[in-house]
Write a protein that holds these residues in place. Structure first.
Motif, PDB file in Angstrom:
ATOM      1  N   THR A   1      14.401  -9.140  10.945  1.00 16.18           N
ATOM      2  CA  THR A   1      13.299  -9.834  10.200  1.00 16.18           C
ATOM      3  C   THR A   1      13.556  -9.876   8.800  1.00 16.18           C
ATOM      4  OG1 THR A   1      12.256  -7.587  10.070  1.00 16.18           O
ATOM      5  CG2 THR A   1      11.616  -8.984  12.039  1.00 16.18           C
ATOM      6  N   VAL A   2      14.256  -8.977   8.059  1.00 10.16           N
ATOM      7  CA  VAL A   2      14.691  -9.262   6.936  1.00 10.16           C
ATOM      8  C   VAL A   2      15.992  -9.488   6.679  1.00 10.16           C
ATOM      9  CG1 VAL A   2      14.373  -7.807   4.501  1.00 10.16           C
ATOM     10  CG2 VAL A   2      12.427  -7.716   5.993  1.00 10.16           C
ATOM     11  N   MET A   3      16.553 -10.222   5.727  1.00 13.01           N
ATOM     12  CA  MET A   3      18.096 -10.374   5.613  1.00 13.01           C
ATOM     13  C   MET A   3      18.651  -9.276   4.840  1.00 13.01           C
ATOM     14  SD  MET A   3      18.398 -13.404   6.774  1.00 13.01           S
ATOM     15  CE  MET A   3      17.107 -12.927   7.855  1.00 13.01           C
ATOM     16  N   PRO A   4      19.859  -8.750   5.262  1.00 16.58           N
ATOM     17  CA  PRO A   4      20.483  -7.301   4.951  1.00 16.58           C
ATOM     18  C   PRO A   4      20.704  -7.574   3.526  1.00 16.58           C
ATOM     19  CG  PRO A   4      21.857  -8.846   6.219  1.00 16.58           C
ATOM     20  CD  PRO A   4      20.625  -9.524   6.377  1.00 16.58           C
ATOM     21  N   PHE A   5      20.636  -8.600   2.684  1.00 11.38           N
ATOM     22  CA  PHE A   5      21.151  -8.767   1.262  1.00 11.38           C
ATOM     23  C   PHE A   5      20.024  -8.600   0.354  1.00 11.38           C
ATOM     24  CE2 PHE A   5      24.021 -11.565   3.778  1.00 11.38           C
ATOM     25  CZ  PHE A   5      25.107 -10.766   3.301  1.00 11.38           C
ATOM     26  N   CYS A   6      18.833  -8.743   1.012  1.00 12.52           N
ATOM     27  CA  CYS A   6      17.357  -8.904   0.225  1.00 12.52           C
ATOM     28  C   CYS A   6      16.926  -7.540  -0.532  1.00 12.52           C
ATOM     29  CB  CYS A   6      16.532  -9.579   1.235  1.00 12.52           C
ATOM     30  SG  CYS A   6      14.899  -9.617   0.242  1.00 12.52           S
ATOM     31  N   ILE A   7      16.786  -7.204  -1.588  1.00  9.84           N
ATOM     32  CA  ILE A   7      16.057  -6.112  -2.166  1.00  9.84           C
ATOM     33  C   ILE A   7      14.687  -6.079  -1.697  1.00  9.84           C
ATOM     34  CG2 ILE A   7      15.579  -5.021  -4.469  1.00  9.84           C
ATOM     35  CD1 ILE A   7      18.171  -6.152  -5.767  1.00  9.84           C
ATOM     36  N   ARG A   8      14.456  -5.118  -1.195  1.00  6.32           N
ATOM     37  CA  ARG A   8      13.083  -4.670  -0.756  1.00  6.32           C
ATOM     38  C   ARG A   8      12.181  -4.143  -1.768  1.00  6.32           C
ATOM     39  NH1 ARG A   8      11.201  -3.978   4.935  1.00  6.32           N
ATOM     40  NH2 ARG A   8      10.089  -5.670   4.013  1.00  6.32           N
ATOM     41  N   ASN A   9      12.828  -3.127  -2.389  1.00  9.52           N
ATOM     42  CA  ASN A   9      11.913  -2.223  -3.528  1.00  9.52           C
ATOM     43  C   ASN A   9      12.340  -2.272  -4.898  1.00  9.52           C
ATOM     44  OD1 ASN A   9      10.510  -1.227  -0.912  1.00  9.52           O
ATOM     45  ND2 ASN A   9      12.059   0.274  -0.899  1.00  9.52           N
ATOM     46  N   TYR A  10      11.488  -2.620  -5.868  1.00  8.02           N
ATOM     47  CA  TYR A  10      11.836  -2.403  -7.031  1.00  8.02           C
ATOM     48  C   TYR A  10      10.392  -2.317  -8.109  1.00  8.02           C
ATOM     49  CZ  TYR A  10      10.235  -7.600  -7.588  1.00  8.02           C
ATOM     50  OH  TYR A  10       9.387  -8.569  -7.442  1.00  8.02           O
ATOM     51  N   SER A  11      10.866  -2.186  -9.203  1.00  8.19           N
ATOM     52  CA  SER A  11       9.759  -1.938 -10.276  1.00  8.19           C
ATOM     53  C   SER A  11      10.140  -2.422 -11.523  1.00  8.19           C
ATOM     54  CB  SER A  11       9.070  -0.373 -10.247  1.00  8.19           C
ATOM     55  OG  SER A  11      10.382   0.313 -10.821  1.00  8.19           O
ATOM     56  N   ILE A  12       9.146  -2.786 -12.426  1.00  9.22           N
ATOM     57  CA  ILE A  12       9.527  -3.315 -13.811  1.00  9.22           C
ATOM     58  C   ILE A  12       8.531  -2.519 -14.807  1.00  9.22           C
ATOM     59  CG2 ILE A  12       9.345  -5.326 -15.283  1.00  9.22           C
ATOM     60  CD1 ILE A  12       9.101  -7.013 -12.574  1.00  9.22           C
ATOM     61  N   GLU A  13       9.211  -2.081 -15.809  1.00  4.32           N
ATOM     62  CA  GLU A  13       8.672  -1.367 -16.854  1.00  4.32           C
ATOM     63  C   GLU A  13       8.741  -2.075 -18.183  1.00  4.32           C
ATOM     64  OE1 GLU A  13      10.491   2.366 -17.417  1.00  4.32           O
ATOM     65  OE2 GLU A  13      10.082   3.182 -15.322  1.00  4.32           O
ATOM     66  N   ASP A  14       7.634  -1.637 -19.089  1.00  4.40           N
ATOM     67  CA  ASP A  14       7.743  -2.562 -20.251  1.00  4.40           C
ATOM     68  C   ASP A  14       8.689  -1.359 -21.368  1.00  4.40           C
ATOM     69  OD1 ASP A  14       6.083  -0.492 -21.148  1.00  4.40           O
ATOM     70  OD2 ASP A  14       4.304  -1.766 -21.465  1.00  4.40           O
ATOM     71  N   GLY A  15       8.455  -1.629 -22.644  1.00  4.06           N
ATOM     72  CA  GLY A  15       9.512  -1.168 -23.723  1.00  4.06           C
ATOM     73  C   GLY A  15       8.730   0.201 -23.728  1.00  4.06           C
ATOM     74  N   ASN A  16       7.601   0.634 -23.399  1.00  7.88           N
ATOM     75  CA  ASN A  16       7.301   1.842 -23.659  1.00  7.88           C
ATOM     76  C   ASN A  16       7.127   2.627 -22.360  1.00  7.88           C
ATOM     77  OD1 ASN A  16       6.169   1.503 -26.306  1.00  7.88           O
ATOM     78  ND2 ASN A  16       4.367   0.091 -25.353  1.00  7.88           N
ATOM     79  N   GLY A  17       7.955   2.250 -21.533  1.00 10.15           N
ATOM     80  CA  GLY A  17       8.049   2.998 -20.076  1.00 10.15           C
ATOM     81  C   GLY A  17       6.614   2.754 -19.131  1.00 10.15           C
ATOM     82  N   LYS A  18       6.040   1.910 -19.631  1.00 10.90           N
ATOM     83  CA  LYS A  18       4.968   1.723 -18.478  1.00 10.90           C
ATOM     84  C   LYS A  18       5.154   0.679 -17.426  1.00 10.90           C
ATOM     85  CE  LYS A  18       0.035  -0.438 -18.445  1.00 10.90           C
ATOM     86  NZ  LYS A  18      -0.812  -0.940 -19.369  1.00 10.90           N
ATOM     87  N   ILE A  19       4.896   1.175 -16.193  1.00 11.10           N
ATOM     88  CA  ILE A  19       5.388   0.363 -15.124  1.00 11.10           C
ATOM     89  C   ILE A  19       4.205  -0.786 -15.014  1.00 11.10           C
ATOM     90  CG2 ILE A  19       5.335   0.101 -12.546  1.00 11.10           C
ATOM     91  CD1 ILE A  19       6.537   3.184 -12.326  1.00 11.10           C
ATOM     92  N   ILE A  20       4.492  -2.037 -14.928  1.00 12.98           N
ATOM     93  CA  ILE A  20       3.723  -3.275 -15.147  1.00 12.98           C
ATOM     94  C   ILE A  20       3.703  -3.837 -13.669  1.00 12.98           C
ATOM     95  CG2 ILE A  20       3.863  -3.550 -17.734  1.00 12.98           C
ATOM     96  CD1 ILE A  20       5.764  -5.787 -16.976  1.00 12.98           C
ATOM     97  N   TYR A  21       4.600  -3.455 -12.995  1.00 12.09           N
ATOM     98  CA  TYR A  21       4.702  -4.256 -11.711  1.00 12.09           C
ATOM     99  C   TYR A  21       5.678  -3.318 -10.731  1.00 12.09           C
ATOM    100  CZ  TYR A  21       5.093  -7.643  -7.861  1.00 12.09           C
ATOM    101  OH  TYR A  21       5.057  -8.207  -6.845  1.00 12.09           O
ATOM    102  N   THR A  22       5.037  -3.039  -9.280  1.00 13.01           N
ATOM    103  CA  THR A  22       5.885  -2.344  -8.359  1.00 13.01           C
ATOM    104  C   THR A  22       5.815  -3.392  -7.093  1.00 13.01           C
ATOM    105  OG1 THR A  22       5.221  -0.247  -9.238  1.00 13.01           O
ATOM    106  CG2 THR A  22       6.231  -0.360  -7.019  1.00 13.01           C
ATOM    107  N   GLN A  23       7.048  -3.352  -6.588  1.00 19.40           N
ATOM    108  CA  GLN A  23       7.222  -4.058  -5.316  1.00 19.40           C
ATOM    109  C   GLN A  23       7.718  -3.386  -4.243  1.00 19.40           C
ATOM    110  OE1 GLN A  23       6.442  -6.173  -2.573  1.00 19.40           O
ATOM    111  NE2 GLN A  23       6.558  -7.935  -3.807  1.00 19.40           N
ATOM    112  N   ARG A  24       6.964  -3.208  -3.060  1.00 17.90           N
ATOM    113  CA  ARG A  24       7.625  -2.351  -1.867  1.00 17.90           C
ATOM    114  C   ARG A  24       7.531  -3.544  -0.777  1.00 17.90           C
ATOM    115  NH1 ARG A  24       9.170   0.125  -5.127  1.00 17.90           N
ATOM    116  NH2 ARG A  24       8.857   2.271  -5.797  1.00 17.90           N
ATOM    117  N   ALA A  25       8.531  -3.509   0.145  1.00 16.09           N
ATOM    118  CA  ALA A  25       9.131  -4.208   1.228  1.00 16.09           C
ATOM    119  C   ALA A  25       9.034  -5.686   1.153  1.00 16.09           C
ATOM    120  CB  ALA A  25       7.793  -3.791   2.236  1.00 16.09           C
ATOM    121  N   ASN A  26       9.399  -6.150  -0.016  1.00 19.30           N
ATOM    122  CA  ASN A  26       9.937  -7.670  -0.370  1.00 19.30           C
ATOM    123  C   ASN A  26      11.046  -8.172   0.859  1.00 19.30           C
ATOM    124  OD1 ASN A  26      10.207  -9.974  -1.602  1.00 19.30           O
ATOM    125  ND2 ASN A  26      12.346  -9.192  -2.106  1.00 19.30           N
TER     126      ASN A  26
END
Length: 760
Positions: free
Chosen positions: A695-720
């Motif tokens: 159901t998910v292509m084996p190359f596809c990154i499923r989980n990631y997060s994005i932080e700003d310069g202060n280390g604050k997480i501005i976005y999190t993705q799970r099960a992409n």
């Protein structure tokens, strides 16, 4: 209570709908045009004369969506169409890997209803066009049979994606129907009258095993297929649905106005086929099968084709001619059928492939004589022969997406569709198409508004490819010739090493090949050849071709068939690396090699195609020096899939916490982030009937997060699972740095990203 005296005339309820773009036709072309236009900010009315969306892909017809990938049976590597059609296919595999057409109906309705800019009118047929001048449409009149309402559809722009071209026809747009002569466009494949000038319609049926004996009594109108159909012995109890695409009729008739007559003839055939299977005694395996579903709506192939400022022809397709106004591409074979269809004693189709994908220019996508009419889907401006390659649904949808973005430019700059073809606006159109995921062969995105272009990019690691895992080796017979596609860079070619097992002493022939055409994947050019004497048993073979490569390209490390040899394969998969085989795929007239008929105007060449997962493992090649082609700069090079190079950043396999860092000299105000992942552009993702292995292509990154310069997480993705992630931040992020932390998809697949873009 409503009470009305008789004797007075009445009028239907009328509703006026005003839009920026009126799209008529709710097949895959209309759906993708409407969604794309709505996301461009246009007010869209989508008019569909059926109760479901999808056209030939819907549960009413049940044909799989295909395009340039052609069942993975041609040499068009990494060629699945992008944009909205990719989004739909990827989501369908995720939610509907069994290929249930009813679920696809739901997915399409869901996609359209999620767009607030789309007004959807189902069961609504356009029957009248009103013009404000000879060459300009003012409005349409349509009627909905379910709510007994007449609609007046007012718009400055119209898109005919109706298949038969109802708007184009009623508005007076120039069109063609039937095949051109060979002389008109110098097309060697133009058919003569004995073959016929039109492709016919098809109806499908589904069967079901109920686990007990089932009898069947045919209706009186059922045909005796053993007497009337020359290919009746091709029928069997195992195939149903669109695998019976060749049950075709109507190419000698008017494929617009004779559709009901054609449908009845197809019903006669289908019920006669089932009578033959159930009652002839030739198919005991059909005893427990019942006829579960028969189509009510014929799947149409060909009717009207409308004329634009350019008519695409056979030579455009076969020679893969480059067009400066290219906005889409095709890759299906030139697929023409005898007009007599199932009643013909000729083979049911003639499929002639090109060596690669071909451009579709913008000039084919608007009417040459109706100023505000766009053309989309199977009715675009092509010859009958070229139509054989452009008529399939994924290609039709891809074209429609280009129309939708062009419509945005028309509204924004007060242009007619033809005027978008001017060089300045064409550059803007191609740029915006690429921004939304529309790959155009030979073009790359140059986007100054992308903040990543001015940033410093670093990563925790870059894969320096020196070979695949040596663990968990899989041994496979060299029963057919096999090759590993490798992206090499200009300079000295590495030495290759591979473990090989010989069942007995033998000579193994190994060739290094490339494509004569830059960016192609037909290995028609031999660069070097080595013959190796093998002794019995497992041995490591060293392959030194002693060559210098003069430009970056993919090469094929090719092992010619030897039934006494086994090659070592690996379960490891890496974006942009692929094994291919000189195999056979009868579904698309691939017999391992295309041998062109004399005077046909097509090429002879070999097919080297991938295997479907769970097969399709890479050859366990080792290299004397690394291939440094997976660097972080790839995420901003403007090409979001493998082409001449992999065009992906790939993390090292031993990098436990892959990170991408984006730094600016000054703080930026970021409102939107776009990331493109690898959902395997080589997988065809047929939409119905077939079952997909994951159901998910084996190359596809499923989980990631994005932080700003202060280390604050501005976005999190799970099960992409999607190709493009478009992140609209709820609040603008003011920062001089973004850090994207990613997880490897699996131990066998390192993390990969094709593109990262940031916008203020």
């Amino acid at each position: 209570m409503i009470y009305s005296k008789g004797g007075i005339s009445r009028t239907l309820k009328n509703e006026v709908v005003t839009a920026d773009l009126a799209v008529v036709g709710g097949g895959m072309s209309g759906v993708c045009a409407a969604i794309t236009a709505a996301r461009q900010g246009l007010r869209v009315v989508l008019v569909q004369d059926r109760s479901v969306l999808g056209g030939n892909a819907s549960s009413e017809v049940r044909l799989w969506i295909l395009g340039a990938t052609s069942h993975m049976g041609n040499n068009n590597r990494w060629s699945r169409e992008g944009g909205v059609i990719d989004e739909i296919l990827v989501e369908n595999v995720y939610r509907n890997p069994e290929g249930n057409a009813v679920i696809l109906d739901m997915i399409l309705l869901d996609k359209v209803k999620q767009e607030p800019n789309i007004r959807l009118l189902l069961n609504t047929s356009v029957y009248e066009v009103h013009k404000e001048a000879d060459e300009r449409i003012k409005s349409l009149t349509a009627f909905c049979s379910q709510n007994s309402t007449q609609y007046t559809l007012e718009s400055s722009l119209f898109c005919d994606a109706s298949g038969d071209g109802i708007i184009g026809f009623l508005s007076g747009a120039a069109f063609r129907m039937g095949a051109e002569t060979r002389e008109e466009f110098d097309e060697a494949m133009a058919p003569d009258t004995s073959y016929g000038e039109l492709l016919g319609h098809t109806l499908y049926f589904y069967t079901k095993d109920v686990g007990k004996s089932v009898s069947y009594t045919a209706p009186a109108f059922a045909m005796d297929v053993t007497k009337e159909i020359p290919r009746f012995k091709n029928f069997n109890a195992k195939e149903h649905g669109c695998k019976l695409w060749w049950v075709e009729y109507g190419g000698r008739l008017d494929t617009v106005h004779d559709t009901e007559e054609i449908k009845w003839e197809l019903w006669k055939i289908i019920y006669g086929v089932w009578d033959y299977i159930k009652n002839s005694g030739q198919f005991p395996e059909a005893d427990t099968l019942t006829l579960e579903w028969v189509g009510m709506v014929p799947g149409k192939r060909e009717s009207r084709r409308f004329e634009g400022d350019y008519i695409l022809t056979q030579k455009d397709v076969v020679e893969q001619r480059q067009h400066p106004d290219a906005v889409a591409y095709g890759g299906w074979s030139i697929d023409l059928h005898p007009a007599d269809g199932v009643f013909s004693d000729r083979q049911p189709c003639n499929q002639w492939h090109s060596k690669g994908i071909f451009h579709i220019p913008y000039r084919c996508l608007y009417s040459r004589n109706i100023q505000n009419l766009f053309l989309a889907g199977r009715l675009i401006s092509v010859s009958h022969v070229a139509f054989g390659a452009t008529r399939v649904m994924a290609t039709c949808a891809y074209v429609a997406q280009a129309v939708a973005v062009a419509a945005k430019l028309c509204i924004q700059h007060q242009l007619a569709p033809r005027e978008v073809g001017q060089s300045y606006y064409m550059t803007e159109l191609q740029k915006e198409l690429q921004r939304v995921g529309q790959y155009i062969p030979g073009f790359h995105l140059s986007d100054n508004s992308d903040l990543v272009q001015q940033a410093e990019l670093t990563s925790s690691s870059n894969l320096d490819f020196k070979g695949f895992f040596k663990e968990n080796i899989l041994w496979k017979n060299l029963d057919i010739s096999a090759a590993q596609l490798l992206p090499v860079v200009a300079g000295a070619l590495p030495i290759f090493l591979l473990e090989i097992e010989a069942m007995q002493p033998t000579i193994l022939e190994v060739e290094l090949r490339s494509s004569e055409r830059k960016g192609g994947f037909t290995p028609d050019q031999e660069l070097g050849k080595i013959k190796i004497s093998l002794k019995r048993g497992i041995q490591t073979v060293t392959l030194d071709f002693g060559l210098k490569i003069y430009e970056d390209q993919y090469v094929f490390l090719t092992f010619l068939q030897n039934k006494h040899v086994r090659l070592a394969y690996t379960p490891q998969r890496i974006s942009g690396l692929l094994s291919v085989f000189n195999g056979v795929n009868k579904a698309v007239s691939n017999n391992g090699k295309q041998v062109a008929l004399s005077g046909s105007g097509v090429d002879s060449f070999e097919f080297w195609t991938p295997q479907r997962r769970p097969e399709g493992h890479n050859l366990a090649i080792q290299l004397s020096s690394g291939l440094s082609v997976f660097g972080i700069e790839n995420v901003r090079n403007g090409i979001d899939r493998p082409a001449i190079r992999p065009n992906a950043w790939v993390a090292a396999t031993d990098d436990q916490q892959p990170i991408i860092s984006i730094k600016w000299k000054q703080k930026q105000c970021i409102r939107r982030i776009e990331i493109s992942f690898d959902t395997d552009w080589d997988h065809a993702m047929e939409s119905v009937l077939m079952t997909h292995p994951e159901t998910v292509m084996p190359f596809c990154i499923r989980n990631y997060s994005i932080e700003d310069g202060n280390g604050k997480i501005i976005y999190t993705q799970r099960a992409n699972f999607q190709t493009r992630n478009v992140i609209e931040l709820p609040e603008p992020c003011v920062t001089d740095e973004l850090t994207i932390s990613l997880e490897h998809p699996s131990p066998d697949v390192p993390a990969a990203v094709f593109a990262i873009r940031c916008y203020a």
